[in-house]
Write an enzyme that holds these catalytic residues in place. Structure first.
Site, PDB file in Angstrom:
ATOM      1  N   GLY A  61       0.833  -1.207   0.000  1.00 51.88           N
ATOM      2  CA  GLY A  61       0.000   0.000   0.000  1.00 51.88           C
ATOM      3  C   GLY A  61       0.862   1.249   0.000  1.00 51.88           C
ATOM      4  O   GLY A  61       1.820   1.338   0.768  1.00 51.88           O
TER       5      GLY A  61
ATOM      6  N   ARG B  62       1.530  -5.240  -5.232  1.00 52.19           N
ATOM      7  CA  ARG B  62       1.562  -6.357  -4.280  1.00 52.19           C
ATOM      8  C   ARG B  62       1.882  -7.569  -5.141  1.00 52.19           C
ATOM      9  O   ARG B  62       1.006  -8.099  -5.822  1.00 52.19           O
ATOM     10  CB  ARG B  62       0.209  -6.519  -3.585  1.00 52.19           C
ATOM     11  CG  ARG B  62      -0.244  -5.288  -2.779  1.00 52.19           C
ATOM     12  CD  ARG B  62      -1.414  -5.639  -1.880  1.00 52.19           C
ATOM     13  NE  ARG B  62      -2.101  -4.487  -1.320  1.00 52.19           N
ATOM     14  CZ  ARG B  62      -1.702  -3.818  -0.232  1.00 52.19           C
ATOM     15  NH1 ARG B  62      -0.602  -4.155   0.385  1.00 52.19           N
ATOM     16  NH2 ARG B  62      -2.410  -2.801   0.218  1.00 52.19           N
TER      17      ARG B  62
ATOM     18  N   ASP C  54       4.979  -4.790   6.482  1.00 54.43           N
ATOM     19  CA  ASP C  54       5.566  -6.061   6.933  1.00 54.43           C
ATOM     20  C   ASP C  54       5.520  -7.151   5.865  1.00 54.43           C
ATOM     21  O   ASP C  54       6.421  -7.985   5.803  1.00 54.43           O
ATOM     22  CB  ASP C  54       4.961  -6.526   8.266  1.00 54.43           C
ATOM     23  CG  ASP C  54       3.455  -6.687   8.191  1.00 54.43           C
ATOM     24  OD1 ASP C  54       2.859  -6.191   7.219  1.00 54.43           O
ATOM     25  OD2 ASP C  54       2.880  -7.314   9.096  1.00 54.43           O
ATOM     26  N   GLY C  55       4.499  -7.124   4.996  1.00 52.13           N
ATOM     27  CA  GLY C  55       4.444  -8.109   3.908  1.00 52.13           C
ATOM     28  C   GLY C  55       5.665  -7.964   3.011  1.00 52.13           C
ATOM     29  O   GLY C  55       6.303  -8.957   2.621  1.00 52.13           O
TER      30      GLY C  55
ATOM     31  N   THR D  68       3.657   2.539   5.962  1.00 47.22           N
ATOM     32  CA  THR D  68       2.276   2.063   5.852  1.00 47.22           C
ATOM     33  C   THR D  68       1.403   2.899   6.768  1.00 47.22           C
ATOM     34  O   THR D  68       1.816   3.224   7.887  1.00 47.22           O
ATOM     35  CB  THR D  68       2.132   0.576   6.243  1.00 47.22           C
ATOM     36  OG1 THR D  68       0.728   0.284   6.411  1.00 47.22           O
ATOM     37  CG2 THR D  68       2.834   0.224   7.541  1.00 47.22           C
TER      38      THR D  68
ATOM     39  N   ASP E 185      -0.979   1.873   8.318  1.00 47.84           N
ATOM     40  CA  ASP E 185      -1.519   1.028   9.387  1.00 47.84           C
ATOM     41  C   ASP E 185      -0.735   1.139  10.703  1.00 47.84           C
ATOM     42  O   ASP E 185      -1.256   0.804  11.759  1.00 47.84           O
ATOM     43  CB  ASP E 185      -1.538  -0.443   8.945  1.00 47.84           C
ATOM     44  CG  ASP E 185      -2.351  -0.649   7.681  1.00 47.84           C
ATOM     45  OD1 ASP E 185      -3.227   0.179   7.399  1.00 47.84           O
ATOM     46  OD2 ASP E 185      -2.089  -1.632   6.956  1.00 47.84           O
TER      47      ASP E 185
ATOM     48  N   ASP F 125       1.647  -0.732  11.822  1.00 43.85           N
ATOM     49  CA  ASP F 125       1.549  -2.069  12.428  1.00 43.85           C
ATOM     50  C   ASP F 125       2.821  -2.887  12.252  1.00 43.85           C
ATOM     51  O   ASP F 125       2.768  -4.108  12.157  1.00 43.85           O
ATOM     52  CB  ASP F 125       0.360  -2.820  11.810  1.00 43.85           C
ATOM     53  CG  ASP F 125       0.527  -3.034  10.309  1.00 43.85           C
ATOM     54  OD1 ASP F 125       1.438  -2.436   9.705  1.00 43.85           O
ATOM     55  OD2 ASP F 125      -0.248  -3.814   9.726  1.00 43.85           O
TER      56      ASP F 125
ATOM     57  N   ARG G 131     -18.789  15.565  11.764  1.00 44.09           N
ATOM     58  CA  ARG G 131     -19.358  16.107  12.998  1.00 44.09           C
ATOM     59  C   ARG G 131     -20.240  17.326  12.722  1.00 44.09           C
ATOM     60  O   ARG G 131     -21.249  17.550  13.394  1.00 44.09           O
ATOM     61  CB  ARG G 131     -18.271  16.458  13.999  1.00 44.09           C
ATOM     62  CG  ARG G 131     -18.880  16.726  15.384  1.00 44.09           C
ATOM     63  CD  ARG G 131     -17.937  17.285  16.408  1.00 44.09           C
ATOM     64  NE  ARG G 131     -16.797  16.438  16.656  1.00 44.09           N
ATOM     65  CZ  ARG G 131     -15.605  16.586  16.075  1.00 44.09           C
ATOM     66  NH1 ARG G 131     -15.421  17.558  15.211  1.00 44.09           N
ATOM     67  NH2 ARG G 131     -14.614  15.800  16.364  1.00 44.09           N
TER      68      ARG G 131
ATOM     69  N   MET H 145      -9.333   2.536   8.094  1.00 45.25           N
ATOM     70  CA  MET H 145      -8.439   1.442   7.696  1.00 45.25           C
ATOM     71  C   MET H 145      -7.523   1.049   8.852  1.00 45.25           C
ATOM     72  O   MET H 145      -7.699   1.509   9.978  1.00 45.25           O
ATOM     73  CB  MET H 145      -7.619   1.865   6.484  1.00 45.25           C
ATOM     74  CG  MET H 145      -8.343   1.732   5.174  1.00 45.25           C
ATOM     75  SD  MET H 145      -7.211   2.100   3.816  1.00 45.25           S
ATOM     76  CE  MET H 145      -8.171   1.508   2.426  1.00 45.25           C
TER      77      MET H 145
ATOM     78  N   ARG I 101      -5.948  -2.313   8.584  1.00 47.38           N
ATOM     79  CA  ARG I 101      -5.833  -3.779   8.478  1.00 47.38           C
ATOM     80  C   ARG I 101      -6.167  -4.412   9.824  1.00 47.38           C
ATOM     81  O   ARG I 101      -7.243  -4.114  10.349  1.00 47.38           O
ATOM     82  CB  ARG I 101      -4.432  -4.178   7.999  1.00 47.38           C
ATOM     83  CG  ARG I 101      -4.422  -5.446   7.183  1.00 47.38           C
ATOM     84  CD  ARG I 101      -3.041  -5.734   6.636  1.00 47.38           C
ATOM     85  NE  ARG I 101      -2.733  -4.945   5.459  1.00 47.38           N
ATOM     86  CZ  ARG I 101      -3.074  -5.287   4.224  1.00 47.38           C
ATOM     87  NH1 ARG I 101      -3.730  -6.401   4.005  1.00 47.38           N
ATOM     88  NH2 ARG I 101      -2.754  -4.529   3.198  1.00 47.38           N
TER      89      ARG I 101
ATOM     90  N   GLU J 150     -17.148   8.969  20.971  1.00 48.40           N
ATOM     91  CA  GLU J 150     -17.620   8.307  22.204  1.00 48.40           C
ATOM     92  C   GLU J 150     -17.328   6.813  22.166  1.00 48.40           C
ATOM     93  O   GLU J 150     -17.244   6.164  23.206  1.00 48.40           O
ATOM     94  CB  GLU J 150     -19.144   8.473  22.363  1.00 48.40           C
ATOM     95  CG  GLU J 150     -19.589   9.854  22.798  1.00 48.40           C
ATOM     96  CD  GLU J 150     -19.489  10.887  21.698  1.00 48.40           C
ATOM     97  OE1 GLU J 150     -19.673  10.526  20.522  1.00 48.40           O
ATOM     98  OE2 GLU J 150     -19.204  12.059  22.024  1.00 48.40           O
TER      99      GLU J 150
ATOM    100  N   GLU K 120     -11.467  -1.189  10.535  1.00 50.46           N
ATOM    101  CA  GLU K 120     -11.902  -2.193   9.548  1.00 50.46           C
ATOM    102  C   GLU K 120     -11.581  -3.607  10.004  1.00 50.46           C
ATOM    103  O   GLU K 120     -12.330  -4.546   9.754  1.00 50.46           O
ATOM    104  CB  GLU K 120     -11.253  -1.929   8.181  1.00 50.46           C
ATOM    105  CG  GLU K 120      -9.732  -2.049   8.176  1.00 50.46           C
ATOM    106  CD  GLU K 120      -9.096  -1.988   6.791  1.00 50.46           C
ATOM    107  OE1 GLU K 120      -9.824  -1.875   5.798  1.00 50.46           O
ATOM    108  OE2 GLU K 120      -7.848  -2.038   6.714  1.00 50.46           O
TER     109      GLU K 120
END
Ligand code: F6P
Length: 319
Positions: free
Chosen positions: A10, A71, A102-103, A125, A127, A129, A154, A169, A171, A187, A222
């Site tokens: 990505g 990818r 990481d992929g 990324t 993410d 992550d 809002r 998003m 992942r 909230e 997600e």
């Protein structure tokens, strides 16, 4: 020495500033920069070109990646990795910077164990992550895109008696959702890493609505796969008509923020220096506590990112 850069997986805002810095800095160090187009797919197809300053002029403010990404399924097969290596050798390239997640790094772990190549990954990324780094390129820009979207949502939410559910998003990682919920005054925040106390929160929010709360904002990651469930829960338990906005790929776009441009600059210098020193054959530049540190790619690929406790704690503090 010939060094190359590619982007994989990505795209993330900050890739273009990184590509520009890479070319400028490699020249500054007296070496030759190469651009690999279309990630590992382009590496296999020999879409490799020596970079000129003009190739990267005027890109620092652009989202996405001018050298494009992919990818690659083919890169999972040895025969294509061999072709990729031969292509690099054909251009005399001995070091590679990979902008990816990481992929991509798992792919590089395999590649670098089979062939003699210096490789340094820059975590990129939205993410956030990747094990071994608290920051990945693109995260700040994505968070600002989400913040901007939720601010607008809002505006309309506060004009009605309604709830709004925003799916973000990330992942399998709840980082984007938690930080977005925190800075948007949401909230409700539902992430893959934590069970959401539907019953308790339902009671509380219903009571608040009965006492005059006019709208509710829920941010759902997600990766939790609970968008539909949360939607139904708000309508049925809390009793507010609910609209759902799935932000989708707009989160990957946008001009890189100041933070992402600065981080791109610094990540690239670390990566190129490591390749030039030749001490790090297969590594990723990690950023933690304000400092950069090389981690072996085996360590990165062999471990899973864990959401820091202070962010998990935030979820309980939203109400
Ligand atoms: O990894 C970045 C990311 O945007 C994830 O947040 C999302 O799940 C995924 O990529 C979407 O992938 P694609 O662009 O291939 O649909």
């Amino acid at each position: 020495m010939a060094l190359a850069i590619l982007s994989s997986g990505g795209d993330a805002a900050g890739m273009n500033p990184a590509i520009k810095k890479f070319v400028d800095y490699v020249y500054k160090m007296g070496e030759e920069p190469y651009l690999i187009y279309e990630g590992f797919e382009g590496l296999i197809d020999n879409k490799i070109k020596k970079a000129l300053h003009r190739d990267v002029a005027g890109i620092v403010h652009l989202g996405g990646t001018i050298i494009r990404s992919s990818r690659s399924k083919r890169f999972l097969e040895y025969r294509y990795r061999k072709i990729a290596y031969d292509n690099l050798k054909g251009h005399g390239i001995t070091g590679l910077v990979v902008l990816g997640g990481d992929g991509s790094f798992r792919g590089m772990e395999q590649f670098s164990s089979e062939f003699d190549l210096g490789f340094v990954g820059i975590p990129s990324t939205i993410d956030n992550d990747i094990y071994g780094t608290e920051y990945c390129l693109g995260v700040d820009t994505a968070l600002n895109v989400i913040r901007d979207a939720i601010d607008k949502i809002r505006d309309t939410a506060s004009s009605f008696n309604r709830a709004f559910l925003v799916e973000v998003m990330g992942r399998n990682c709840g980082y984007l959702a938690i930080v977005s919920a925190m800075v948007s005054g949401a909230e409700v925040c539902v992430v893959p890493e934590m069970a959401f106390p539907f019953e308790r929160e339902g009671k509380r929010l219903r009571q608040e609505v009965e006492q005059g709360r006019s709208y509710v904002l829920a941010v759902v990651s997600e990766g939790s796969h609970q968008t539909r469930k949360v939607h139904q829960w708000i309508q049925e338990t809390i009793g507010l008509e609910t609209r759902v906005s799935i932000l989708g790929h707009i989160q990957r776009g946008g001009n890189p923020s100041v933070r992402d441009r600065m981080m791109a600059f610094r990540f690239v210098i670390e990566a190129v220096d490591a390749l030039l020193e030749g001490t790090q054959c297969c590594a990723m530049v990690g950023y933690n506590g304000g400092a950069f540190r090389m981690l072996s790619i085996n360590e990165v690929a062999g471990n899973t990112y864990v959401l820091p406790q202070e962010l998990r704690d935030v979820v309980a503090l939203l109400d």
